[in-house]
Design a protein around this motif. Structure first.
Motif, mmCIF file in Angstrom:
data_model
loop_
_atom_site.group_PDB
_atom_site.id
_atom_site.type_symbol
_atom_site.label_atom_id
_atom_site.label_comp_id
_atom_site.label_asym_id
_atom_site.label_seq_id
_atom_site.Cartn_x
_atom_site.Cartn_y
_atom_site.Cartn_z
ATOM 1 N N GLU A 191 0.834 -1.207 0.000
ATOM 2 C CA GLU A 191 0.000 0.000 0.000
ATOM 3 C C GLU A 191 0.866 1.255 0.000
ATOM 4 O OE1 GLU A 191 -3.948 -1.625 2.425
ATOM 5 O OE2 GLU A 191 -2.181 -0.914 3.529
ATOM 6 N N ALA A 192 1.951 1.235 0.789
ATOM 7 C CA ALA A 192 2.845 2.398 0.848
ATOM 8 C C ALA A 192 3.515 2.645 -0.498
ATOM 9 C CB ALA A 192 3.893 2.189 1.936
ATOM 10 N N VAL A 193 3.920 1.586 -1.174
ATOM 11 C CA VAL A 193 4.532 1.727 -2.498
ATOM 12 C C VAL A 193 3.531 2.352 -3.464
ATOM 13 C CG1 VAL A 193 5.402 0.463 -4.504
ATOM 14 C CG2 VAL A 193 6.208 -0.125 -2.210
ATOM 15 N N ASN A 194 2.275 1.933 -3.412
ATOM 16 C CA ASN A 194 1.245 2.495 -4.291
ATOM 17 C C ASN A 194 1.003 3.970 -3.986
ATOM 18 O OD1 ASN A 194 0.830 0.098 -5.677
ATOM 19 N ND2 ASN A 194 -0.781 -0.599 -4.276
ATOM 20 N N VAL A 195 1.019 4.327 -2.699
ATOM 21 C CA VAL A 195 0.863 5.732 -2.327
ATOM 22 C C VAL A 195 2.031 6.544 -2.874
ATOM 23 C CG1 VAL A 195 0.891 7.370 -0.389
ATOM 24 C CG2 VAL A 195 -0.518 5.310 -0.255
ATOM 25 N N GLU A 207 13.287 0.596 -6.722
ATOM 26 C CA GLU A 207 14.553 -0.078 -6.500
ATOM 27 C C GLU A 207 14.620 -0.748 -5.130
ATOM 28 O OE1 GLU A 207 17.550 -0.415 -8.305
ATOM 29 O OE2 GLU A 207 16.318 0.158 -10.021
ATOM 30 N N LYS A 208 14.070 -0.072 -4.121
ATOM 31 C CA LYS A 208 14.217 -0.560 -2.751
ATOM 32 C C LYS A 208 13.121 0.007 -1.873
ATOM 33 C CE LYS A 208 17.536 1.260 -0.413
ATOM 34 N NZ LYS A 208 18.871 1.657 0.128
ATOM 35 N N VAL A 209 12.690 -0.772 -0.882
ATOM 36 C CA VAL A 209 11.691 -0.320 0.091
ATOM 37 C C VAL A 209 12.210 -0.637 1.495
ATOM 38 C CG1 VAL A 209 9.307 -0.470 0.894
ATOM 39 C CG2 VAL A 209 9.811 -0.754 -1.542
ATOM 40 N N ALA A 252 10.160 3.995 3.310
ATOM 41 C CA ALA A 252 11.036 4.724 2.391
ATOM 42 C C ALA A 252 11.075 3.970 1.074
ATOM 43 C CB ALA A 252 12.436 4.854 2.978
ATOM 44 N N VAL A 253 10.516 4.579 0.034
ATOM 45 C CA VAL A 253 10.414 3.933 -1.276
ATOM 46 C C VAL A 253 11.383 4.633 -2.227
ATOM 47 C CG1 VAL A 253 8.876 3.259 -3.150
ATOM 48 C CG2 VAL A 253 7.976 3.473 -0.808
ATOM 49 N N THR A 254 12.441 3.915 -2.619
ATOM 50 C CA THR A 254 13.475 4.479 -3.486
ATOM 51 C C THR A 254 13.242 4.043 -4.929
ATOM 52 O OG1 THR A 254 15.089 4.468 -1.683
ATOM 53 C CG2 THR A 254 15.951 4.631 -3.929
ATOM 54 N N PHE A 255 13.245 5.038 -5.835
ATOM 55 C CA PHE A 255 13.025 4.782 -7.252
ATOM 56 C C PHE A 255 14.352 4.789 -8.006
ATOM 57 C CE2 PHE A 255 9.065 6.562 -5.638
ATOM 58 C CZ PHE A 255 8.127 5.674 -6.146
ATOM 59 N N TYR A 269 8.899 9.210 0.974
ATOM 60 C CA TYR A 269 8.629 8.719 2.327
ATOM 61 C C TYR A 269 7.131 8.794 2.606
ATOM 62 C CZ TYR A 269 13.645 8.901 3.124
ATOM 63 O OH TYR A 269 14.999 8.685 3.044
ATOM 64 N N VAL A 270 6.594 7.679 3.111
ATOM 65 C CA VAL A 270 5.164 7.570 3.381
ATOM 66 C C VAL A 270 4.986 7.143 4.837
ATOM 67 C CG1 VAL A 270 3.017 6.400 2.777
ATOM 68 C CG2 VAL A 270 4.691 6.932 0.991
ATOM 69 N N SER A 271 4.180 7.901 5.591
ATOM 70 C CA SER A 271 3.919 7.547 6.980
ATOM 71 C C SER A 271 2.988 6.346 7.040
ATOM 72 C CB SER A 271 3.293 8.736 7.722
ATOM 73 O OG SER A 271 2.850 8.342 9.007
ATOM 74 N N ALA A 272 3.394 5.289 7.756
ATOM 75 C CA ALA A 272 2.588 4.070 7.840
ATOM 76 C C ALA A 272 1.300 4.310 8.614
ATOM 77 C CB ALA A 272 3.403 2.956 8.499
ATOM 78 N N GLU A 273 1.387 4.974 9.748
ATOM 79 C CA GLU A 273 0.208 5.175 10.593
ATOM 80 C C GLU A 273 -0.701 6.285 10.080
ATOM 81 O OE1 GLU A 273 1.579 5.783 14.559
ATOM 82 O OE2 GLU A 273 1.890 3.643 14.937
ATOM 83 N N LEU A 274 -0.102 7.369 9.582
ATOM 84 C CA LEU A 274 -0.914 8.477 9.071
ATOM 85 C C LEU A 274 -1.505 8.164 7.701
ATOM 86 C CD1 LEU A 274 1.277 11.567 10.051
ATOM 87 C CD2 LEU A 274 -0.691 10.620 11.255
ATOM 88 N N GLY A 275 -0.883 7.229 6.982
ATOM 89 C CA GLY A 275 -1.408 6.823 5.686
ATOM 90 C C GLY A 275 -1.159 7.820 4.575
ATOM 91 N N THR A 276 -0.216 8.740 4.783
ATOM 92 C CA THR A 276 -0.014 9.819 3.821
ATOM 93 C C THR A 276 1.439 9.946 3.399
ATOM 94 O OG1 THR A 276 0.176 11.360 5.694
ATOM 95 C CG2 THR A 276 -1.958 11.222 4.587
ATOM 96 N N PHE A 277 1.628 10.466 2.192
ATOM 97 C CA PHE A 277 2.951 10.831 1.685
ATOM 98 C C PHE A 277 3.491 11.974 2.533
ATOM 99 C CE2 PHE A 277 5.036 14.150 -0.742
ATOM 100 C CZ PHE A 277 6.156 13.489 -1.216
ATOM 101 N N GLN A 278 4.803 11.938 2.826
ATOM 102 C CA GLN A 278 5.406 12.963 3.662
ATOM 103 C C GLN A 278 6.401 13.856 2.920
ATOM 104 O OE1 GLN A 278 4.584 13.576 6.998
ATOM 105 N NE2 GLN A 278 2.917 12.172 6.434
ATOM 106 N N SER A 279 7.329 13.250 2.186
ATOM 107 C CA SER A 279 8.333 14.067 1.512
ATOM 108 C C SER A 279 9.060 13.277 0.434
ATOM 109 C CB SER A 279 9.365 14.603 2.528
ATOM 110 O OG SER A 279 10.036 13.526 3.163
ATOM 111 N N ILE A 280 9.699 14.027 -0.471
ATOM 112 C CA ILE A 280 10.565 13.445 -1.494
ATOM 113 C C ILE A 280 11.981 13.961 -1.252
ATOM 114 C CG2 ILE A 280 11.186 13.514 -3.941
ATOM 115 C CD1 ILE A 280 8.310 13.428 -4.675
#
Length: 269
Positions: free
Chosen positions: A141-145, A157-159, A180-183, A192-203
Motif C-alpha cells: 500500500e505504501a509503495v502504491n501511495v 529499487e528498494k523499500v 522509504a520507497v526508493t526509485f 517517504y510515506v507515513s505508515a500510521e498516518l497513511g499519507t505521503f510525507q516528503s521526497i
C-alpha cells in the motif's frame, strides 16, 4: 626592548581572525550561491510530483462520529486532536488523531504543537465511506501511495521500513514509522510515506541532499541542521564582526590619506 606599535597588534589580530573565519566565510558564500541559484520548489521535489487530486462533491461519507465510536469500543479516547479526510490509493479515508492516556506536556514541539508520533497521540485510519477501521499501511500500500505521487511512475529499487532515524537522516523530524520507497530515477529519488498516518510525507533526491549539506555548513548546526541559536554560529558571528571592525580600524591607522589629514589638523592647531 623596543615596544611594538599598535598597528602591529591590529594587523596581527586581523590576520589571525581572518585565517580562522576565512574557511567558514567561504562555506557561507558558496552555500549562499547554491541557495540563490536553485529553485526551492525543485529542491523540495515538487517538480517530481503529480498535481494533487481532489475528491468529487458527490462523495458519500459516513459521519466521523461513527468512526470515533468504533475506536472507543477497543481503545481509550480522552480527546480528539484532529480528523482529516485523506486519499489512500483511491479510497477516501478518515485519519483520526486522538489522545489516549495521560498528557505528556514535554512532548510538544518548539511551536507548541504535539508531534504526530508522541507517545500519547494515537492514530487510527478508517474507510470514510463505510466507517470500517483500517490498519496502518502495508509495504504494498505504501509503495502504491508513493507511486501515485510521482509525475512519471518508474521502477521501485528498494523499500525500507523505518522505525527510528538519526539527527542527520534526510527524513529527520517526520512521523514514524514510515516507508522509504526508493526509485531508480531521477536523481536517486526516495519518497517517504507515513505508515500510521497513511499519507505521503516528503521526497528526497540528490539536489535536496546537496542543499541540505550546504544548509548544515550555513547554520553550523552539525547535530540537527536547523538550530540557528547554536553556540558555534553565535561565536563565529561575533568573531566575524570583530574581523570586519578590525579591518576598518586597520585601514584608518595605516592609510596614508588619514595620516595626511591628521598632520594637517595638528599643524592647524
Amino acid at each position: 626592548m623596543k615596544l611594538k606599535s599598535k598597528h602591529y597588534y591590529i594587523r596581527k589580530s586581523h590576520r589571525y581572525l581572518g585565517l580562522i573565519l576565512g574557511v567558514q566565510f567561504l562555506f557561507w558564500t558558496v552555500g549562499g550561491l547554491y541557495f540563490s541559484w536553485n529553485d526551492i520548489d525543485e529542491v523540495h521535489g515538487d517538480h517530481l510530483r503529480k498535481e494533487k487530486r481532489h475528491f468529487p462533491a458527490s462523495l458519500n461519507l459516513v459521519s466521523p462520529h461513527v468512526v470515533l465510536e468504533s475506536i472507543k469500543d477497543t481503545k481509550q479516547v480522552d480527546s480528539v486532536l484532529a480528523v482529516q479526510l485523506i486519499d489512500i490509493n483511491g479510497m477516501p479515508a478518515y485519519q483520526v488523531r486522538y489522545f489516549s492516556g495521560e498528557m505528556d506536556h514535554s512532548a510538544h514541539n518548539e511551536d507548541g504543537h504535539m508531534p504526530a508520533q508522541s507517545s500519547n497521540v494515537k492514530v487510527q485510519l478508517a474507510n470514510a465511506e463505510t466507517g470500517q477501521l483500517v490498519s496502518a499501511l502495508t509495504e504494498k500500500e505504501a509503495v502504491n501511495v508513493a507511486r501515485a505521487q510521482m509525475a512519471d511512475p518508474i521502477k521501485v529499487e528498494k523499500v525500507e521500513y523505518l522505525t527510528e532515524v538519526g539527527s542527520h537522516h534526510e527524513y529527520r523530524g517526520k512521523p514514524l514509522p514510515a516507508w522509504a520507497v526508493t526509485f531508480s530515477q531521477p536523481d536517486n529519488c526516495t519518497a517517504y510515506v507515513s505508515a500510521e498516518l497513511g499519507t505521503f510525507q516528503s521526497i528526497r533526491h540528490n539536489q535536496w541532499r546537496v542543499f541540505d549539506f550546504f544548509w548544515m555548513l550555513h547554520t553550523m548546526d552539525y547535530q540537527g541542521r536547523d538550530n540557528f541559536g547554536n553556540i558555534l554560529l553565535r561565536a563565529f558571528s561575533i568573531f566575524g564582526l570583530f574581523t570586519v571592525l578590525s579591518g576598518f580600524v586597520l585601514y584608518f591607522v595605516s592609510s596614508p590619506s588619514v595620516r595626511k589629514v591628521k598632520k594637517r589638523t595638528l599643524k592647524a592647531n
